[in-house]
Design a protein around this motif. Sequence first.
Motif: not given
Length: 127
Positions: A3-12
Amino acid sequence: QAYQGKFLFIDIWATWCAPCKHEIPYLERLKQKYAGQPIEFISVSIDKNVNAWKKFVESSDGKDQFHSMPGKSNSVNDVYYAALIPAFVLIDPQGKIINPASFRPSDPALELLLDELLQKKNDQPVQ
């Protein structure tokens, strides 16, 4: 680090949470829309019943599916202070939380935000 250098969208989320399950098709649509863009979408279940979660994700490709045992000190919902689910956390390419309580995938505001962030990132000179 994938995930380096990327946006991360986390769904909990959790399998017993109806509003969480309602968001899944919208999340899948976002994954398709932003495929190839510097953003990753991952889902982290906080089901106490790991088998219920495993059974549920068998129907998906599972690669973006993770499980975090609630109650443990490093449980995802504790790390991101997600007392209520569904919770969505948006993280920037440097690993900073942009929005600890982001819009839901079903909210059109999320796409506007992601488009804007990705546009800015694409406009930056590569270092």
